[in-house]
Scaffold this active site. Structure first.
Site, PDB file in Angstrom:
ATOM      1  N   LYS A 165       0.873  -1.177   0.000  1.00  0.00           N
ATOM      2  CA  LYS A 165       0.000   0.000   0.000  1.00  0.00           C
ATOM      3  C   LYS A 165       0.909   1.226   0.000  1.00  0.00           C
ATOM      4  CE  LYS A 165      -1.713   2.925   2.629  1.00  0.00           C
ATOM      5  NZ  LYS A 165      -1.610   4.107   1.751  1.00  0.00           N
ATOM      6  N   GLU A 238       9.606   1.776  11.027  1.00  0.00           N
ATOM      7  CA  GLU A 238      10.626   2.809  10.758  1.00  0.00           C
ATOM      8  C   GLU A 238       9.918   4.142  10.871  1.00  0.00           C
ATOM      9  OE1 GLU A 238      13.803   2.644  10.242  1.00  0.00           O
ATOM     10  OE2 GLU A 238      14.281   0.651   9.450  1.00  0.00           O
ATOM     11  N   CYS A 272      13.137  11.691   7.375  1.00  0.00           N
ATOM     12  CA  CYS A 272      13.055  11.299   8.786  1.00  0.00           C
ATOM     13  C   CYS A 272      14.339  11.644   9.525  1.00  0.00           C
ATOM     14  CB  CYS A 272      12.756   9.811   8.881  1.00  0.00           C
ATOM     15  SG  CYS A 272      13.791   8.839   7.817  1.00  0.00           S
ATOM     16  N   GLU A 367       8.804  16.270  15.684  1.00  0.00           N
ATOM     17  CA  GLU A 367       9.427  16.184  14.357  1.00  0.00           C
ATOM     18  C   GLU A 367       8.841  17.273  13.470  1.00  0.00           C
ATOM     19  OE1 GLU A 367       8.256  12.807  11.961  1.00  0.00           O
ATOM     20  OE2 GLU A 367      10.278  12.660  11.149  1.00  0.00           O
TER      21      GLU A 367
HETATM   22  P1  NAD Z   1       2.050   8.629   7.661  1.00  0.00           P
HETATM   23  O1  NAD Z   1       2.207   7.880   8.937  1.00  0.00           O
HETATM   24  O2  NAD Z   1       1.010   9.685   7.586  1.00  0.00           O
HETATM   25  O3  NAD Z   1       1.701   7.602   6.489  1.00  0.00           O
HETATM   26  C1  NAD Z   1       2.547   6.514   6.185  1.00  0.00           C
HETATM   27  C2  NAD Z   1       1.732   5.435   5.496  1.00  0.00           C
HETATM   28  O4  NAD Z   1       0.794   4.903   6.419  1.00  0.00           O
HETATM   29  C3  NAD Z   1       0.918   5.939   4.309  1.00  0.00           C
HETATM   30  O5  NAD Z   1       0.931   4.959   3.301  1.00  0.00           O
HETATM   31  C4  NAD Z   1      -0.482   6.074   4.907  1.00  0.00           C
HETATM   32  O6  NAD Z   1      -1.491   5.999   3.926  1.00  0.00           O
HETATM   33  C5  NAD Z   1      -0.500   4.879   5.844  1.00  0.00           C
HETATM   34  N1  NAD Z   1      -1.483   4.940   6.924  1.00  0.00           N
HETATM   35  C6  NAD Z   1      -2.013   6.046   7.520  1.00  0.00           C
HETATM   36  N2  NAD Z   1      -2.911   5.674   8.468  1.00  0.00           N
HETATM   37  C7  NAD Z   1      -2.922   4.316   8.501  1.00  0.00           C
HETATM   38  C8  NAD Z   1      -3.638   3.346   9.263  1.00  0.00           C
HETATM   39  N3  NAD Z   1      -4.508   3.705  10.203  1.00  0.00           N
HETATM   40  N4  NAD Z   1      -3.406   2.045   9.017  1.00  0.00           N
HETATM   41  C9  NAD Z   1      -2.512   1.662   8.069  1.00  0.00           C
HETATM   42  N5  NAD Z   1      -1.819   2.534   7.301  1.00  0.00           N
HETATM   43  C10 NAD Z   1      -2.014   3.845   7.522  1.00  0.00           C
HETATM   44  O7  NAD Z   1       3.497   9.193   7.286  1.00  0.00           O
HETATM   45  P2  NAD Z   1       3.899  10.155   6.076  1.00  0.00           P
HETATM   46  O8  NAD Z   1       3.402  11.527   6.359  1.00  0.00           O
HETATM   47  O9  NAD Z   1       3.584   9.533   4.759  1.00  0.00           O
HETATM   48  O10 NAD Z   1       5.494  10.109   6.193  1.00  0.00           O
HETATM   49  C11 NAD Z   1       6.203  10.939   7.037  1.00  0.00           C
HETATM   50  C12 NAD Z   1       6.631  10.211   8.278  1.00  0.00           C
HETATM   51  O11 NAD Z   1       7.380   9.059   7.935  1.00  0.00           O
HETATM   52  C13 NAD Z   1       7.554  11.046   9.129  1.00  0.00           C
HETATM   53  O12 NAD Z   1       7.235  10.874  10.488  1.00  0.00           O
HETATM   54  C14 NAD Z   1       8.929  10.464   8.828  1.00  0.00           C
HETATM   55  O13 NAD Z   1       9.888  10.665   9.830  1.00  0.00           O
HETATM   56  C15 NAD Z   1       8.603   9.025   8.671  1.00  0.00           C
HETATM   57  N6  NAD Z   1       9.659   8.356   7.910  1.00  0.00           N
HETATM   58  C16 NAD Z   1      10.483   7.463   8.567  1.00  0.00           C
HETATM   59  C17 NAD Z   1      11.515   6.856   7.857  1.00  0.00           C
HETATM   60  C18 NAD Z   1      12.441   5.852   8.519  1.00  0.00           C
HETATM   61  O14 NAD Z   1      13.069   5.088   7.796  1.00  0.00           O
HETATM   62  N7  NAD Z   1      12.551   5.825   9.835  1.00  0.00           N
HETATM   63  C19 NAD Z   1      11.708   7.157   6.524  1.00  0.00           C
HETATM   64  C20 NAD Z   1      10.852   8.068   5.899  1.00  0.00           C
HETATM   65  C21 NAD Z   1       9.821   8.651   6.603  1.00  0.00           C
END
Ligand code: NAD
Length: 467
Positions: A165, A238, A272, A367
């Site tokens: 997804k 992550e 991140c 963050e």
């Molecule tokens: P997000 O948590 O909003 O979304 C991430 C994914 O989760 C998306 O595909 C979203 O559609 C899905 N999602 C949302 N609600 C869900 C639910 N209830 N059940 C299942 N899936 C769900 O994050 P974002 O805004 O896309 O990305 C930014 C975040 O990601 C930041 O916090 C960043 O630090 C983190 N990030 C971490 C890493 C790492 O490797 N540690 C790398 C990149 C980004």
């Protein structure tokens, strides 16, 4: 829809964050599509042999190389990432695929020294690694290609069929990579991409009884909630960070300022491990700040598709309003904005440098995920380490110093899973073990590490008759 894209009744626009234009309509799935995708995936257990899976990954790496420019444009268009940074992401995606092919070829077990106990005499013990089962991969918008690769490629290497997804705001790069893997020879149904939003399609994947592993990259609240909702699955998280860097007075200040200015604002701070807090030893504070501000002011803000652009938009208006509100909160709490923090003519946040941040400000303890870096002074290294450790996050941190031997000791006291010395903590190479402590996650990615999460150890004991 299996192993590719098919239209459904629900089309979601994908919007260019810079221009606001709709660049594509993506057919979204629903929980019934997740059921079909998981059923198709399960038919590939046991999986094809490792040699075949490795060959698919190598071929996919080759195709990604051939299509690198169009993939980079897709990243720039859907995520607003400047083209030159998007090209870097494509190159890293090739690396990820290549290292996954190596992991597929080298993932092995071990022999247990059974003769070491009297109970084990006359027996041979072998630990083999077996795929855990179907992987549910959920990815974020900010690295829409390479972070999809960090899930799909290890799943293929580990022998786990996979349902993806991708991020709802930026699904096109992930869909393109899924199509490339199929073109590279993945059998139909081994991988299915189901676009959709988190609470419906993502949740259906998390809760599906036939999904054994959830590999999630995204924000902390969503990730930890998934962990709680799937107690019997392997859930690899992550998550985010509030990335600190410590600069001692004897550091090469020009080098530190240049590296931190570039990495604090890459993809408008939406990484991140984007540098967010810089702690500078007081005797060097003013000189560092001047060098840093100068380097930040040279960054070109504008259209991600322009070759010269360093900093583009944040993902959407809500993100922009939140970042501006956090800057305002810091300002009213006593921080000074020494450059940026306002909007350009085309509505982008100019890279902001704040001085005098304190640990209770949102730009410090949460963050920020936007083009904002805060600077503060410290008197002793102990104090700097405490400041760096003062948030719930623990992904990566950095130290700039000329005392590298001492810095190895400081690194051990920084509660972060990765510490860079004389390099920005935004640094990542795709083969390294990458992940977080504390609220930042519970796993390590990098194909050689992710395949271990996606496989389980099984012990086989053989009674060997005396020869
Ligand atoms: P997000 O948590 O909003 O979304 C991430 C994914 O989760 C998306 O595909 C979203 O559609 C899905 N999602 C949302 N609600 C869900 C639910 N209830 N059940 C299942 N899936 C769900 O994050 P974002 O805004 O896309 O990305 C930014 C975040 O990601 C930041 O916090 C960043 O630090 C983190 N990030 C971490 C890493 C790492 O490797 N540690 C790398 C990149 C980004």
């Amino acid at each position: 829809m299996e192993s590719g894209v098919e239209r459904t009744a629900r089309d979601r626009p994908v919007v260019n964050p810079y221009s606001g234009e709709t660049i594509a309509l993506v057919a979204e799935g629903d929980p019934a599509d997740i059921d079909r995708a998981v059923a198709a995936a399960r038919r590939h257990l046991p999986p094809p042999p490792a040699a075949e899976r490795a060959a698919v990954l190598d071929e996919a790496a080759r195709i990604v190389g051939d299509r690198s420019e169009s993939l980079a444009r897709t990243i720039a268009l859907e995520a607003g990432k400047p083209l030159k940074q998007a090209r870097g992401e494509v190159a890293r995606c090739r690396d990820t695929l290549t290292f996954a092919a190596a992991a597929a070829r080298s993932l092995g077990g071990e022999v247990v020294p059974m003769e070491a106990s009297s109970a084990g005499r006359g027996k041979v013990g072998i630990v083999v690694r077996a795929p855990r089962g179907v992987v549910g991969a959920i990815s974020p918008f900010n690295f829409p290609l390479n972070l999809v690769a960090h899930k799909l490629a290890p799943a293929i290497a580990a022998g786990c069929p996979v349902v993806l997804k991708p991020a709802h705001q930026a699904p096109l790069s992930g869909l393109a990579l899924a199509a490339i893997l199929v073109e590279a020879g993945l059998p139909p149904g081994y991988l299915t991409a189901v676009p959709g939003d988190g609470p419906t399609v993502g949740a259906a994947l998390v809760e599906h009884p036939d999904v054994a592993v959830i590999s999630f990259t995204g924000s902390g609240p969503v990730g930890w909630d998934i962990r709680a909702r799937a107690p019997r699955k392997e859930v690899a998280l992550e998550l985010g960070n509030s990335t600190p860097a410590i600069v001692t007075a004897d550091a090469d200040l020009e080098h530190a300022a240049a590296r931190l200015a570039a990495s604090g604002f890459t993809h408008a701070g939406q990484s991140c491990i984007s540098v967010q807090r810089v702690y500078v030893e007081r005797p060097a504070h003013d000189e560092f700040l001047e060098l840093f501000r100068h380097a930040v002011d040279k960054l070109v803000v504008g259209d991600p598709l322009d070759e010269g652009t360093d900093v583009g938009p944040v993902i959407d208006e809500a993100a922009r309003d939140r970042v501006l509100a956090w800057i305002e909160e810091a300002r009213s709490g006593g921080a000074e904005v020494v450059t940026g923090g306002d909007l350009t003519g085309d509505g982008l946040i100019r890279p902001a440098v704040l001085v005098g941040i304190s640990t209770d400000m949102k730009v410090s303890c949460e963050e920020v995920f936007g083009p904002v870096v805060g600077v503060a002074g410290f008197d002793t290294v102990d104090q700097a380490i405490d400041l760096a450790n003062s948030t719930p996050f623990g992904l990566q941190a950095g130290i700039f110093t000329s005392r590298v031997d001492a810095a190895i000791g400081w690194a051990a006291r920084l509660r972060f899973a990765g510490v860079t010395i004389n390099e920005t903590p935004t640094f990542r190479a795709d083969q390294m073990p990458y992940g977080g402590l504390k609220d930042s996650g519970n796993t390590r990615e990098g194909p050689a590490y992710a395949v271990r999460t996606m496989t389980e150890e099984k012990l086989v004991i053989v009674e060997v008759p005396p020869g």
